[in-house]
Write a protein that holds these residues in place. Structure first.
Motif, PDB file in Angstrom:
ATOM      1  N   ARG A 440      54.608  41.624  35.515  1.00 11.91           N
ATOM      2  CA  ARG A 440      52.905  41.552  34.830  1.00 11.91           C
ATOM      3  C   ARG A 440      52.072  41.444  33.769  1.00 11.91           C
ATOM      4  NH1 ARG A 440      50.623  41.167  40.061  1.00 11.91           N
ATOM      5  NH2 ARG A 440      52.092  41.879  42.278  1.00 11.91           N
ATOM      6  N   GLU A 570      45.884  42.232  44.190  1.00 16.48           N
ATOM      7  CA  GLU A 570      45.434  41.495  42.947  1.00 16.48           C
ATOM      8  C   GLU A 570      44.323  41.842  41.820  1.00 16.48           C
ATOM      9  OE1 GLU A 570      47.410  39.349  41.058  1.00 16.48           O
ATOM     10  OE2 GLU A 570      48.645  40.041  43.037  1.00 16.48           O
ATOM     11  N   GLU A 574      44.762  44.262  37.849  1.00 19.84           N
ATOM     12  CA  GLU A 574      43.737  42.944  37.084  1.00 19.84           C
ATOM     13  C   GLU A 574      43.053  44.678  36.598  1.00 19.84           C
ATOM     14  OE1 GLU A 574      39.540  41.023  36.276  1.00 19.84           O
ATOM     15  OE2 GLU A 574      40.765  40.799  37.954  1.00 19.84           O
TER      16      GLU A 574
END
Length: 629
Positions: A440, A570, A574
Motif C-alpha cells: 500500500r 480505504e 489514506e
C-alpha cells in the motif's frame, strides 16, 4: 590532508570495522546453534552479566495420570499494562463472513494426546479480571473462544457473535450472540448476561489484564453508552468517538474468551478462576502450576470436535529442554528459537507449520523528541544529538537531528541480520507495523538504503564527525532473535562512530520508565505481526501512547487521531499513509525485520496452518483442527 581526505580515511577504517561486525554476527549466529543444543537458557532470554546457570526444567515424558480433582493452583500474577489507542470520524464496517460449518472428529471419536511446549505457561486462571494478559492468552487459545476471529487472510469471521453492525456515525455497535452455545461443566448457555458481565469485569479498574484499557475505551465508555443487554442474544455499546479497532480487539484470544457468569455466581471469583468454564473445543481437566495445563476434547462441539482426545500445554522455559523433548517424541510441537532449526531439521519426519509475518521488530530512533506544546516530559533534552530543540520541521535544529536519525537508520544492515540471525526466515522491514501491507505504501518507502559511508557523512554534516554516545535497550517480548538483532545494531552503529552501550534489563523493569517518559536512549521493540498498521501506529506513536517510541509531535498526533476514528478501511489507509510518510521522512522510527514463526510438527500431527487464527499470530491456535498424521 584536507577535510574530505580525512573523511575518506575515516570511512575506510569504519568499513573495516563493519566487515568485522558482520563476521561477529555470523559467529554469534553459529554459536547460538550450539547453545540451542547445550544450553539450559533460551536464546531470547534476558542476557545477564555473570548470571548463574538456571536449573533445568523437568522433561515431560508421558502425560500425568488422570486425577479426580486438579492440584492446588498457585496465585495468579499481574501483567504490565498495554498501550491505548486514539479517536475521530466514521463509516460502517463490512458484514461478517459466513458462519463456519461444524465438522466432526473421526468415526471412533477423539483419540490420542497433542503435547505442546511453551516458554511460559502461567498458572491457570480463567476469570475476566483475575487473569493476567499471558494467562488470558492461553485461556483464549485453549479452552476459550472469541466473539469474532481473524482467519489466515485477516478476514473477520463470526464466532461467538453470529452477526454485528455499526451505525453510520461509527459510534454504536450492535452484536448478535450465537444461540445454543453451551459453557463447559454444565453451566448453561451463553447469553447476553454473560457477555455484559464478562466485559464489565475485564475492563474494571482492578483488572489484572493489560488490555483492560482497550475494553474500557471500546465497550465501557461512560461518555457514550457502556455495553448493555437488548435481549438474551443481543448486546449494544456506544463510544463517544469512533474507533476502528473494535473487531481487532474482540478477535484477540487474550481479550475475548468469554467465561461463565453463573459459575462465578455459584463458586465465587477465586474458585471459578481455577476451574474456568468457557465455550471452546477444549475443557480444562487439571493444571499444575509451573508444569502443565491438561484439557480434554469437547465432543459434539458446535464448531469443531477435536481429533485428539487431550491437549497439554507444557511450561518449559529452557530452549534446550524443549528441543530435547521434541527430539525424543515427548512434544508434538513447541515454541522454537530459529537458532534451533538446524537441530530440529535432523529429526526424522519433521515438518514445519509456518506463520507469515508472525513477529515484527523495529528500532526507535526518536526517544526524547517530545514536541507537544505545553508538555513537560522528564526525558526532554534538546542537547541530545537525535533530539531537535525546535518542533518546527523546517528549522535548522530539526534538520540537524533528522540527519542524525537518518545516519542511525542508514548504518543498519537489515539483510545481514535476516540472513544470519533469522536464517532467512523473515524479511527486512522498512516501516514497523506495515509488514503485511507494504504494497500500500509508495515505492520510495519500500526500503531504506543501507549506506554506512553516507551515515558517516551525515553525522559530520550534523556536527558529530566523532560520533556520540547512546544507550540501546532490547525489549524482550518473545520475538525471534530480538536481543541478538539489537546487539547487532549496536555493532553496526559502533562501525560509524556511534558509541553504543547495550542496556540489558527485563522489559517489566524498563516499561514503566518508557511510560513515564524518563528514557532518552534508543530501543528495539517487537510485537506480533499486525493485520492493520493502525493497530500498532495508534498505540505507539502518539502522545497518549505507552512511550516505547518516545516521539511526540502534534502533526503526528493529528494524523493518527484522524485515522483511528475512520471505520472505513480505504479512508483509514489514506490517512495512515500520510502518518507513515511523516514517520519515514523524519526518521521517527526504523523498521528492522518481520519474521515468520515456525512451529515444528512431529510425525504424529499434520499441519493445520490454514485454520490458525490471526488475532495474535505469536500464539498457537486452532488446535482443534490438528489431525493425526
Amino acid at each position: 590532508m584536507n577535510k574530505d581526505a580525512n573523511l575518506g580515511v575515516a570511512t575506510m577504517s569504519q568499513l573495516r570495522i563493519r566487515t568485522a561486525a558482520i563476521f561477529l554476527i555470523a559467529l554469534i549466529s553459529s554459536l547460538l546453534v550450539m547453545v540451542a543444543c547445550g544450553s539450559s537458557e533460551p536464546a531470547t532470554s534476558e542476557p545477564t552479566e555473570a548470571a548463574p546457570a538456571p536449573a533445568a526444567t523437568a522433561v515431560p515424558t508421558s502425560p500425568p495420570a488422570a486425577t479426580t480433582a486438579p492440584p492446588a493452583p498457585q496465585a495468579t500474577t499481574a501483567a504490565a499494562p498495554a498501550a491505548s489507542s486514539a479517536d475521530p470520524t466514521a463509516v460502517p464496517t463490512a458484514k461478517p463472513a459466513p458462519t463456519p460449518v461444524p465438522t466432526e472428529a473421526g468415526a471412533t471419536g477423539p483419540e490420542g494426546t497433542l503435547n505442546t511446549g511453551f516458554r511460559e505457561v502461567n498458572p491457570f486462571a480463567a476469570h475476566p479480571s483475575l487473569s493476567s494478559t499471558i494467562q488470558a492468552q492461553f485461556v483464549g487459545s485453549g479452552i476459550g473462544e472469541t466473539p469474532v476471529s481473524q482467519d489466515v487472510n485477516d478476514v473477520f469471521q463470526a464466532e461467538l457473535f453470529s452477526d454485528w453492525e455499526v451505525a453510520e456515525d461509527g459510534l454504536t455497535w450492535t452484536f448478535k450472540i450465537r444461540q445454543g452455545v453451551p459453557f463447559h461443566q454444565g453451566y448453561g448457555e451463553l447469553t447476553a448476561d454473560d457477555v455484559v458481565w464478562y466485559f464489565e469485569q475485564f475492563g474494571s479498574p482492578d483488572s489484572l489484564n493489560g488490555h483492560a484499557r482497550h475494553v474500557r475505551r471500546l465497550l465501557l465508555d461512560e461518555a457514550g453508552s457502556p455495553i448493555s443487554k437488548i435481549d438474551d442474544y443481543t448486546v449494544t455499546a456506544s463510544t463517544s468517538v469512533p474507533h476502528f479497532d473494535m473487531l481487532l480487539r474482540l478477535a484477540r484470544p487474550n481479550i475475548g474468551a468469554i467465561t461463565s457468569k453463573r459459575q462465578v455466581d455459584e463458586l465465587g471469583d477465586n474458585e471459578a478462576a481455577l476451574n474456568g468454564a468457557a465455550t471452546g473445543p477444549w475443557e480444562i481437566m487439571e493444571h499444575l502450576s509451573g508444569s502443565y495445563w491438561r484439557m480434554k476434547a469437547v465432543e459434539g462441539h458446535w464448531r469443531k470436535t477435536p481429533e485428539f482426545a487431550e491437549l497439554y500445554f507444557y511450561n518449559i522455559p529452557e530452549e534446550s529442554t524443549r528441543v530435547a523433548n521434541f527430539q525424543t517424541g515427548n512434544l508434538d510441537t513447541m515454541q522454537m528459537n530459529l537458532d534451533s532449526k538446524p537441530v530440529i531439521d535432523d529429526v526424522p519426519g519433521i515438518e514445519y507449520m509456518r506463520v507469515a509475518f508472525g513477529g515484527t521488530m523495529q528500532v526507535a530512533l526518536g526517544l526524547g523528541n517530545f514536541h507537544i506544546p505545553g508538555s513537560d516530559r522528564p526525558a526532554w533534552d534538546p542537547d541530545l544529538p537525535w533530539v531537535s530543540a525546535s518542533p518546527d520541521i523546517n528549522s535548522e535544529e530539526w534538520d540537524r537531528a533528522r540527519k542524525v536519525r537518518l545516519a542511525m537508520a542508514m548504518a543498519i544492515d537489515k539483510q545481514t541480520i535476516v540472513d544470519t540471525l533469522l536464517r532467512g526466515i523473515g524479511q527486512p522491514l522498512a516501516l514497523w507495523g506495515w509488514e503485511a501491507n507494504m504494497h500500500r505504501l509508495p515505492d520510495d518507502m519500500q526500503e531504506r538504503e543501507y549506506n554506512p559511508e553516507k551515515a558517516i557523512q551525515l553525522l559530520a554534516e550534523a556536527g558529530y564527525p566523532d560520533g556520540f554516545e547512546i544507550t540501546l535497550t532490547p525489549d524482550i517480548r518473545g520475538i525471534p532473535s530480538e536481543v541478538e538483532a539489537c546487539e547487532a545494531v549496536a555493532v553496526m552503529w559502533e562501525s560509524v562512530g556511534i558509541r553504543t552501550r547495550v542496556n540489558r534489563v527485563p522489559y517489566a523493569s524498563i516499561s514503566p520508565v518508557y511510560r513515564a517518559r524518563e528514557y532518552t536512549g534508543a530501543n528495539c521493540h517487537g510485537t506480533a505481526g499486525v493485520s492493520d498498521p493502525m493497530n500498532l501506529l495508534g498505540n505507539a506513536f502518539n502522545s497518549n501512547a505507552s512511550g516505547i517510541i518516545g516521539f511526540e509531535h502534534e502533526i503526528l498526533d493529528e494524523l493518527l487521531a484522524r485515522a483511528s476514528g475512520l471505520v472505513d478501511d480505504e479512508a483509514r489507509y489514506e490517512v495512515a499513509i500520510e502518518a507513515a510518510r511523516f514517520i519515514w521522512d523524519h526518521v521517527v522510527d526504523e523498521g528492522l525485520y518481520s519474521v515468520d514463526i515456525l512451529w515444528p510438527l512431529s510425525t504424529r500431527v499434520q499441519d493445520w496452518g490454514q485454520h490458525l487464527e490471526h488475532g495474535d499470530r505469536r500464539y498457537l491456535t486452532g488446535t482443534e483442527y490438528a489431525q493425526h498424521r
